[in-house]
Motif scaffolding. Structure first.
Motif, short mmCIF file in Angstrom:
data_model
loop_
_atom_site.label_atom_id
_atom_site.label_comp_id
_atom_site.label_asym_id
_atom_site.label_seq_id
_atom_site.Cartn_x
_atom_site.Cartn_y
_atom_site.Cartn_z
N THR A 1 -9.55 -3.43 5.06
CA THR A 1 -9.13 -2.95 3.75
C THR A 1 -8.64 -1.52 3.88
O THR A 1 -9.26 -0.70 4.55
N TYR A 2 -7.48 -1.24 3.23
CA TYR A 2 -6.89 0.10 3.30
C TYR A 2 -6.83 0.68 1.89
O TYR A 2 -6.43 0.01 0.94
N THR A 3 -7.19 1.93 1.78
CA THR A 3 -7.15 2.63 0.50
C THR A 3 -6.25 3.85 0.64
O THR A 3 -6.37 4.62 1.60
N ALA A 4 -5.32 4.01 -0.30
CA ALA A 4 -4.36 5.13 -0.19
C ALA A 4 -3.84 5.51 -1.56
O ALA A 4 -3.81 4.69 -2.49
N ASP A 5 -3.44 6.78 -1.69
CA ASP A 5 -2.86 7.29 -2.94
C ASP A 5 -1.33 7.36 -2.87
O ASP A 5 -0.69 7.63 -3.88
N SER A 6 -0.75 7.13 -1.69
CA SER A 6 0.71 7.26 -1.56
C SER A 6 1.19 6.37 -0.42
O SER A 6 0.39 5.87 0.38
N ALA A 7 2.49 6.18 -0.37
CA ALA A 7 3.08 5.36 0.68
C ALA A 7 2.78 5.95 2.06
O ALA A 7 2.41 5.23 3.00
N GLN A 8 2.91 7.26 2.21
CA GLN A 8 2.68 7.90 3.49
C GLN A 8 1.23 7.73 3.95
O GLN A 8 0.95 7.46 5.12
N GLU A 9 0.30 7.85 3.01
CA GLU A 9 -1.11 7.73 3.37
C GLU A 9 -1.44 6.30 3.76
O GLU A 9 -2.23 6.05 4.68
N LEU A 10 -0.82 5.33 3.08
CA LEU A 10 -1.05 3.93 3.42
C LEU A 10 -0.53 3.62 4.83
O LEU A 10 -1.18 2.92 5.61
N VAL A 11 0.64 4.16 5.16
CA VAL A 11 1.20 3.96 6.50
C VAL A 11 0.24 4.49 7.56
O VAL A 11 -0.04 3.82 8.56
N GLU A 12 -0.27 5.68 7.35
CA GLU A 12 -1.18 6.26 8.33
C GLU A 12 -2.46 5.46 8.46
O GLU A 12 -2.98 5.24 9.56
N ALA A 13 -2.97 5.00 7.32
CA ALA A 13 -4.22 4.24 7.35
C ALA A 13 -4.04 2.94 8.14
O ALA A 13 -4.91 2.55 8.94
N VAL A 14 -2.92 2.25 7.95
CA VAL A 14 -2.67 0.99 8.65
C VAL A 14 -2.46 1.24 10.14
O VAL A 14 -3.07 0.58 11.00
N ASN A 15 -1.60 2.20 10.48
CA ASN A 15 -1.26 2.42 11.89
C ASN A 15 -2.41 3.00 12.70
O ASN A 15 -2.56 2.71 13.88
N ALA A 16 -3.21 3.84 12.06
CA ALA A 16 -4.31 4.47 12.80
C ALA A 16 -5.46 3.50 13.08
O ALA A 16 -6.30 3.75 13.95
#
Length: 807
Positions: free
Chosen positions: A283-298
């Motif tokens: 599960t990924y939690t993010a406030d913006s597109a950039q943060e979601l990208v980082e959460a998935v890739n990391a």
């Protein structure tokens, strides 16, 4: 009856009088009888002979002026040769060198003037470009760019959304070939698994006959066309509800199999925190597109993501089972999830799609200097990427990698996602061209990668027709070539990477964006003050390479020919490029040596501004192998100079690519570098630089500069080189002078032939239409006598009738 006879006699007199005056039997076809057609054909031949005679006179005048100018060139080059012989002895003092430099400058000016010779207001040494100076002393571009490298034209298949033939009011997917022929078929791979939302089992796009309607079979006169049996509600219907499903097909076998990869798109549409999962975990939690990208890739999971504005695209890593993206907080969440539609599928097939991959860098485990990144044929160490000084965090690594990839490859661009998450940062790498550069290896040590660039579809791209142009003049001394690679080409902008070598042989590179066509929208090239680059409004393709030469010659290479008859022609011009020779500089950037032996995977590539006088062969032998980058690889380079002296250099490399190129000592500016790959002992390569023996323009510039420098040894060396070039040029021009004389002889012979033809046709006309003047006068006298006699008789008869009437 008598009146009619008188009229006939009068008409006959008139006809004979006209023949005597004109010398012709008749002046109209009706008067010439059966000979009229032959007379018309003969008159046409006479007109053609007259035109050919004008052609010959013009060519003769042109040749005479050319021969005179070329002979004068030989005369002044003889003067230059005398100076070269004197200056090549090495015994001249500085003052004598300065005087010689002034003399060389004056000879150069005379040579330019002779190269711009005119006849009847037209320049004779510029090819068919006769209205502008063929030769200028500055450097400028002439004409459009030359295409030096094309990209693939496409996969030769087209997709459409059409009315479903089996279901009224619904839509179907259709795919077919662009070409015709019985062997020109399209092949759908088995086990394609794209499935529309809610369809169980998933919609099958595979090659099974039950899934397709063959609405048109390939024949000699038509191409194959396939229509999917399944009915879509609309063209915006989703063709897949999962990441990692594929639709593969082969159109043109030369293009290979093309694969469309399904993806998910998460769009941020409002404020708040989004919670996303893929099949329940992670599960990924993010406030913006950039943060979601980082959460998935990391996370190092089975998927990678990249952002385009507020949209995040998810793609599966190679070889992982498909999965579905879910919005956990479905009610009131700031995001929406969507999948590719029928329109998206057809658009990517028809227009292509650029392959994308990901490199994720974790702050907890940053790469070291010797760790590597591999991208297709490229392999770099982080020492190279960061300039030997490692950044403090993942953001710094990502920024360095993105800059490095974009600047050091023409095939890929890269964008860093930084500052979005404390865990790390990522770099999204995208193939610049659609399809072709896709599905290449992407890997690295101590980083997370997607494993490959995924999602590339080649597309049926139109063939590139656009050209680039340069305007203005450069203050460079030596001719150079602008090598232009198209990086991006869309409806709004054209971005081109321009490379060139300066007078010192240093390589320059600039990326220029042109938003509109035309010279008024030209973009200045930094480092080439005064020169701008502009484009036309035709089609450009990413990956295409074009070249523009900045030189002294402004004409073209087209021949001018004189017509002797309807099927006999003769070239009668020479251009200044032939007379003065080619550029002194040969641009070696991007040239690849030919492999002769060995089983290694790496190549040897040339670069540098080669300024040797003659053609040169370089032989490369690997004497100590290894993997580049990483290991040290030693290469022996062998060549023979113009004096027959053999040279040999041992050169060691541990890095790949142009940034690690080394100059071959004493090889007149030639450099080379290694590719990423393996090199083994006994790998051998060869490369030959093809060179013209005449380069008068550049040689005069170099020679004058050497004499004016005051350096006696340098002046002696260049004077000897100038002597060689002058000798070769004089021999070449004298050959052209002799050729000119031979052509003038041909014109004289042809003129004599035309004289004979003209006399022959005059004789034909005289036979067909000429008047025997003596006989015409006799006939006219007889007609006049007969006419007068007839008048007298008529008068007597009239008087008798009158007497009878009175009496």
């Amino acid at each position: 009856m008598i009146s009619s006879d008188l009229s006939n006699l009068l008409a006959a007199q008139y006809k004979l009088q006209k023949q005597v005056l004109t010398g012709q039997v008749g002046t109209t076809p009706s008067e010439q009888g059966g000979a009229s057609n032959a007379i018309m054909r003969t008159n046409l031949q006479m007109d053609l002979i007259s035109q050919y005679r004008v052609n010959l006179e013009s060519a003769d005048s042109w040749l005479t002026s050319s021969e005179t100018a070329m002979q004068n060139m030989v005369n002044i080059l003889t003067q230059a040769k005398t100076v070269a012989e004197k200056m090549s002895t090495g015994t001249q003092q500085s003052l004598e060198q300065q005087t010689a430099a002034e003399e060389v400058s004056n000879i150069f000016a005379q040579l330019v003037t002779l190269s711009n010779t005119k006849v009847n207001g037209l320049y004779i040494f510029g090819g068919t470009s006769t209205n502008s100076r063929p030769v200028i002393t500055a450097l400028a571009a002439a004409g459009p760019s030359s295409l030096t490298k094309t990209v693939a034209a496409g996969h030769d298949s087209t997709a459409d959304v059409v009315a479903n033939p089996l279901t009224s009011g619904a839509y179907a997917f259709q795919i077919g070939r662009n070409s015709v022929g019985t062997s020109s078929t399209i092949t759908i791979s088995a086990n394609n698994t794209l499935g529309e939302t809610g369809i169980v089992p998933p919609l099958s796009f595979d090659a099974g006959a039950a899934n397709w309607i063959t609405t048109q079979t390939a024949q000699d006169y038509q191409a194959q066309l396939l229509t999917l049996r399944y009915a879509f509600a609309s063209s915006s219907s989703e063709v897949s509800a999962r990441i990692g499903e594929t639709f593969s097909w082969t159109g043109d076998s030369a293009a290979g199999e093309q694969t469309f990869h399904s993806y998910a798109k998460v769009s941020f549409s409002g404020a708040g925190t989004a919670t996303i999962d893929i099949d329940g975990a992670p599960t990924y939690t993010a406030d913006s597109a950039q943060e979601l990208v980082e959460a998935v890739n990391a996370s190092g999971g089975d998927y990678f993501a990249w952002a385009e504005g507020d949209d995040v695209y998810f793609m599966i890593k190679d070889g992982v089972a498909p999965g579905t993206v879910h919005e956990v907080s479905a009610s009131g969440g700031p995001v929406s999830v969507s999948y590719p539609t029928l329109d998206d599928l057809t658009d990517q097939i028809n227009n292509g799609n650029q392959a994308t991959g990901m490199v994720s860098i974790d702050n907890a485990s940053l790469p070291g200097l010797d760790d590597t990144i591999t991208l297709g044929d490229h392999r770099w160490t982080w020492s190279e990427i960061t300039g030997g000084s490692l950044p403090a965090d993942a953001d710094g690594y990502a920024s360095a990698l993105a800059s490095w990839v974009s600047a050091h490859t023409d095939e890929y661009s890269a964008t860093a996602t930084t500052g979005a998450a404390s865990a790390g940062a990522s770099v999204i790498i995208t193939a610049r061209a659609a399809g072709d550069a896709g599905n290449v290896e992407l890997s690295g040590t101590n980083v997370i990668t997607s494993g490959a660039l995924m999602g590339g579809v080649q597309g049926s791209s139109p063939v590139a027709t656009g050209s680039l142009y340069a305007a203005g003049e450069s203050d460079y001394k030596y001719e150079t070539t602008l090598k232009c690679t198209v990086l991006e080409a869309d409806a709004d902008n054209l971005t081109v990477r321009v490379r060139w070598y300066d007078d010192e042989g240093a390589l320059h590179q600039q990326d220029l964006t042109m938003p509109a066509a035309g010279e008024d929208n030209g973009v200045a090239i930094p480092g080439l003050d005064g020169v701008t680059l502009y484009r036309d409004d035709l089609v450009f393709q990413e990956g295409t390479e074009l070249s523009i030469k900045l030189g002294h010659y402004q004409g073209n290479e087209e021949d001018i020919a004189v017509s002797f008859s309807s099927n006999t022609h003769m070239r009668y011009n020479w251009n200044a490029s032939q007379l003065l020779g080619d550029s002194l500089t040969v641009d070696l950037y991007g040239e690849t040596a030919k492999r002769a032996t060995g089983g290694g995977s790496g190549d040897i590539n040339l670069m540098g501004a080669y300024r040797g006088l003659y053609s040169q062969q370089f032989d490369f032998d690997v004497v100590d192998g290894g993997q580049v980058p990483g290991d040290e690889v030693t290469v022996r380079v062998r060549w023979t100079d113009q004096n027959g002296n053999e040279h040999e250099e041992l050169m060691t490399f541990d890095g790949a690519g142009p940034e690690n190129a080394q100059a071959i000592p004493g090889a007149d500016g030639a450099q080379f570098y290694l590719d990423s790959g393996t090199y083994v002992v006994d790998d051998s390569f060869t490369y030959t630089v093809e060179k013209s023996t005449v380069q008068l323009m550049d040689m005069f510039v170099m020679w004058e500069e050497a004499l004016a420098s005051g350096d006696q040894e340098y002046a002696q060396t260049v004077s000897q080189q100038a002597l060689d070039v002058l000798t070769a040029a004089m021999e070449q021009i004298l050959d052209y002078v002799a050729d000119s004389g031979a052509r003038q002889d041909r014109i004289a012979v042809r003129g004599a032939v035309m004289d004979d033809q003209e006399l022959y046709h005059i004789g034909v006309l005289e036979d067909l239409d000429g008047v025997d003047t003596t006989q015409a006068f006799i006939d006219l006298s007889m007609l006049q006598t007969a006419y007068n006699t007839s008048l007298k008789v008529t008068s007597t008869i009239s008087e008798m009738y009158l007497v009878n009437y009175i009496s």
